[in-house]
Design a protein around this motif. Structure first.
Motif, PDB file in Angstrom:
ATOM      1  N   PRO A 267     -37.728 152.896  23.066  1.00  0.00           N
ATOM      2  CA  PRO A 267     -39.020 152.262  22.800  1.00  0.00           C
ATOM      3  C   PRO A 267     -40.106 152.648  23.801  1.00  0.00           C
ATOM      4  O   PRO A 267     -41.296 152.665  23.440  1.00  0.00           O
ATOM      5  CB  PRO A 267     -38.709 150.761  22.847  1.00  0.00           C
ATOM      6  CG  PRO A 267     -37.407 150.628  23.530  1.00  0.00           C
ATOM      7  CD  PRO A 267     -36.663 151.896  23.269  1.00  0.00           C
ATOM      8  N   LEU A 268     -39.745 152.967  25.038  1.00  0.00           N
ATOM      9  CA  LEU A 268     -40.768 153.413  25.988  1.00  0.00           C
ATOM     10  C   LEU A 268     -41.413 154.708  25.503  1.00  0.00           C
ATOM     11  O   LEU A 268     -42.634 154.876  25.582  1.00  0.00           O
ATOM     12  CB  LEU A 268     -40.156 153.629  27.376  1.00  0.00           C
ATOM     13  CG  LEU A 268     -39.641 152.394  28.113  1.00  0.00           C
ATOM     14  CD1 LEU A 268     -39.160 152.785  29.512  1.00  0.00           C
ATOM     15  CD2 LEU A 268     -40.702 151.310  28.204  1.00  0.00           C
ATOM     16  N   GLN A 352     -42.069 142.679  23.061  1.00  0.00           N
ATOM     17  CA  GLN A 352     -41.793 143.438  21.836  1.00  0.00           C
ATOM     18  C   GLN A 352     -40.964 144.676  22.124  1.00  0.00           C
ATOM     19  O   GLN A 352     -40.055 145.032  21.361  1.00  0.00           O
ATOM     20  CB  GLN A 352     -43.092 143.844  21.146  1.00  0.00           C
ATOM     21  CG  GLN A 352     -42.879 144.542  19.803  1.00  0.00           C
ATOM     22  CD  GLN A 352     -42.042 143.731  18.833  1.00  0.00           C
ATOM     23  OE1 GLN A 352     -42.414 142.606  18.491  1.00  0.00           O
ATOM     24  NE2 GLN A 352     -40.913 144.271  18.377  1.00  0.00           N
ATOM     25  N   ILE A 353     -41.245 145.328  23.244  1.00  0.00           N
ATOM     26  CA  ILE A 353     -40.464 146.506  23.613  1.00  0.00           C
ATOM     27  C   ILE A 353     -39.002 146.117  23.814  1.00  0.00           C
ATOM     28  O   ILE A 353     -38.081 146.838  23.404  1.00  0.00           O
ATOM     29  CB  ILE A 353     -41.042 147.160  24.883  1.00  0.00           C
ATOM     30  CG1 ILE A 353     -42.417 147.763  24.579  1.00  0.00           C
ATOM     31  CG2 ILE A 353     -40.110 148.246  25.416  1.00  0.00           C
ATOM     32  CD1 ILE A 353     -43.140 148.278  25.808  1.00  0.00           C
ATOM     33  N   ASP A 356     -37.235 145.760  20.576  1.00  0.00           N
ATOM     34  CA  ASP A 356     -36.892 147.085  20.049  1.00  0.00           C
ATOM     35  C   ASP A 356     -35.672 147.662  20.759  1.00  0.00           C
ATOM     36  O   ASP A 356     -34.793 148.269  20.131  1.00  0.00           O
ATOM     37  CB  ASP A 356     -38.086 148.039  20.214  1.00  0.00           C
ATOM     38  CG  ASP A 356     -39.280 147.649  19.358  1.00  0.00           C
ATOM     39  OD1 ASP A 356     -39.125 146.813  18.453  1.00  0.00           O
ATOM     40  OD2 ASP A 356     -40.382 148.184  19.623  1.00  0.00           O
ATOM     41  N   ALA A 357     -35.619 147.468  22.073  1.00  0.00           N
ATOM     42  CA  ALA A 357     -34.481 147.974  22.844  1.00  0.00           C
ATOM     43  C   ALA A 357     -33.187 147.266  22.450  1.00  0.00           C
ATOM     44  O   ALA A 357     -32.132 147.897  22.325  1.00  0.00           O
ATOM     45  CB  ALA A 357     -34.746 147.799  24.335  1.00  0.00           C
ATOM     46  N   PHE A 358     -33.264 145.975  22.259  1.00  0.00           N
ATOM     47  CA  PHE A 358     -32.077 145.194  21.885  1.00  0.00           C
ATOM     48  C   PHE A 358     -31.526 145.667  20.541  1.00  0.00           C
ATOM     49  O   PHE A 358     -30.303 145.705  20.335  1.00  0.00           O
ATOM     50  CB  PHE A 358     -32.429 143.710  21.817  1.00  0.00           C
ATOM     51  CG  PHE A 358     -31.260 142.828  21.465  1.00  0.00           C
ATOM     52  CD1 PHE A 358     -30.297 142.498  22.407  1.00  0.00           C
ATOM     53  CD2 PHE A 358     -31.119 142.317  20.172  1.00  0.00           C
ATOM     54  CE1 PHE A 358     -29.209 141.689  22.070  1.00  0.00           C
ATOM     55  CE2 PHE A 358     -30.044 141.517  19.831  1.00  0.00           C
ATOM     56  CZ  PHE A 358     -29.088 141.200  20.786  1.00  0.00           C
ATOM     57  N   ILE A 376     -35.886 142.119  29.143  1.00  0.00           N
ATOM     58  CA  ILE A 376     -37.239 141.900  29.675  1.00  0.00           C
ATOM     59  C   ILE A 376     -37.197 141.874  31.196  1.00  0.00           C
ATOM     60  O   ILE A 376     -38.025 142.490  31.875  1.00  0.00           O
ATOM     61  CB  ILE A 376     -37.838 140.584  29.124  1.00  0.00           C
ATOM     62  CG1 ILE A 376     -38.122 140.712  27.629  1.00  0.00           C
ATOM     63  CG2 ILE A 376     -39.127 140.230  29.875  1.00  0.00           C
ATOM     64  CD1 ILE A 376     -38.564 139.407  26.969  1.00  0.00           C
ATOM     65  N   ALA A 377     -36.211 141.170  31.746  1.00  0.00           N
ATOM     66  CA  ALA A 377     -36.092 141.073  33.207  1.00  0.00           C
ATOM     67  C   ALA A 377     -35.835 142.438  33.834  1.00  0.00           C
ATOM     68  O   ALA A 377     -36.376 142.753  34.905  1.00  0.00           O
ATOM     69  CB  ALA A 377     -34.983 140.093  33.569  1.00  0.00           C
ATOM     70  N   LEU A 378     -35.029 143.252  33.190  1.00  0.00           N
ATOM     71  CA  LEU A 378     -34.764 144.599  33.698  1.00  0.00           C
ATOM     72  C   LEU A 378     -36.035 145.441  33.695  1.00  0.00           C
ATOM     73  O   LEU A 378     -36.336 146.141  34.670  1.00  0.00           O
ATOM     74  CB  LEU A 378     -33.677 145.273  32.870  1.00  0.00           C
ATOM     75  CG  LEU A 378     -32.254 144.745  33.070  1.00  0.00           C
ATOM     76  CD1 LEU A 378     -31.322 145.247  31.957  1.00  0.00           C
ATOM     77  CD2 LEU A 378     -31.713 145.173  34.435  1.00  0.00           C
TER      78      LEU A 378
END
Length: 383
Positions: A267-268, A352-353, A356-358, A376-378
């Motif tokens: 997603p990045l 949101q990113i 998408d990653a999950f 999100i924390a990472l």
């Protein structure tokens, strides 16, 4: 449960490997090729090193140079039409992961027209026919696209990358010629090299790993670990070793999958058009630390092959920390950005990113199960 291994039919390695392209084309009875590549590789005369050989041997080809760094659905569709209009019976893909990935998607759709929307290829598509035969000629030492059954396409409209996994898309011949990799600038050699290390480490610890892929991944970690610094500085022997190391990693992860680094990197790239190798490289040290308590003795193995003194006799906790520190130092030594904010990532986009990653196809392979909140924390830890 049975474990499956799929590898490409033939590969050539080392200086001068591309001299076998025309003979392989003729031996297989092909009539016309489309060379799939990008404009930068044409400008820097990399493609000419291959096409000059084709012309010398009378190989009939046409050139499609419309590939972009994170290939899109429209990019694929345009390529499909080009190949069809040329009436080509094979593709010669020259470049990093983007040209080879795009060639895979093009080749699959040409022979499986029911997937012409491209998006329906996501995941494990039920294609019936092998793709148009592909010769893959990598120019970077990282993606291993020349030996994998995977490719990644960007859905620009929805700001996401989707992964396609299809045994029908593997190139029939790979030509891994380190001479073509000598022109890589330091930043590209670093990013693609750390991508290769990511493939090797994630493939080694993924839930699907088994003995045969373990031997590939641990050897790839060893080769990349000893070669990447010198490769970044332009040493030809090191670049040849990197070309081999990334290929060995590809042999493994193509068959067992990856993990959270790739899940978070995709997603990045989709949101900010960050090169895939850079995204992976910036995340790897942090995600290694996140996973360390879920890897049994494998981080000790990694520390040993990376040359960490005394790793074999350390406590398991210390060995795991040593492996993480060794990769963190390697990343710093080759100039990988320490934060994702340097890459343009905005904190307000992270919820949101992270979703998408999950939902990325690579994430379930991670040895440690995760949540959107943890992702999100990472990300935030790297802002």
């Amino acid at each position: 449960m049975a474990n499956r291994m799929i590898l490409n039919e033939t590969s050539y390695f080392g200086k001068g490997a591309i001299e076998n392209v025309a003979p392989e084309f003729k031996k297989r009875g092909f009539k016309k090729a489309v060379v799939v590549t990008d404009k930068d590789l044409i400008e820097f005369k990399v493609v000419a090193r291959v096409t000059d050989l084709l012309e010398k041997e009378g190989v009939n080809y046409e050139l499609y140079d419309g590939i972009v760094p994170n290939p899109t659905i429209e990019n694929v569709k345009e390529g499909v039409e080009f190949v069809k209009n040329c009436e080509a019976d094979c593709i010669i893909a020259i470049g990093g992961g983007s040209p080879i990935d795009t060639a895979k998607a093009i080749g699959i759709i040409v022979t499986n027209s029911e997937f012409s929307d491209v998006i329906s290829l996501e995941g494990v598509a039920d294609t019936k026919n092998p793709c148009l035969p592909i010769f893959a000629i990598p120019t970077t030492s990282g993606t291993a696209a020349e030996v994998t059954i995977n490719y990644v396409i960007t859905d620009e409209e929805n700001k996401r990358k989707f992964v396609c996994v299809d045994p029908h898309d593997i190139p029939i011949v790979a030509f891994v010629d380190s001479d073509l990799m000598m022109g890589m600038p330091k930043s590209l050699a670093a990013a693609t090299g750390m991508d290769a290390m990511t493939h090797a480490i994630e493939g080694y610890i993924t839930k699907g790993a088994w003995e045969m892929t373990d031997m590939m991944h641990i050897k790839a970690i060893e080769i990349v670990g000893r070669s990447l610094r010198d490769s970044v500085n332009g040493d030809q022997k090191a670049r040849e070793e990197m070309a081999l190391g990334q290929y060995i990693a590809g042999m493994g992860f193509s068959n067992v999958g990856l993990g959270l680094v790739h899940g978070m990197a995709h997603p990045l790239s989709a949101w900010y058009d960050i090169p895939h190798g850079v995204a992976c490289a910036s995340l790897l040290p942090t995600i290694m630390k996140y996973n360390k308590d879920y890897t049994d003795e494998k981080y000790r193995d990694i520390a040993i092959v990376l040359g960490v003194e005394g790793a074999i006799d350390m406590s398991l906790e210390d060995a795991r920390d040593a492996a993480c520190e060794a990769i963190d130092q390697l990343s710093k030594d080759v100039g990988i950005p320490a934060t994702i904010s340097e890459l343009g990532v905005k904190e307000e986009d992270l919820p949101q990113i992270a979703e998408d990653a999950f939902n990325d196809v690579c994430t379930p392979g991670n040895p440690r199960d995760t949540t959107v909140e943890e992702i999100i924390a990472l990300y935030k830890s790297l802002i």
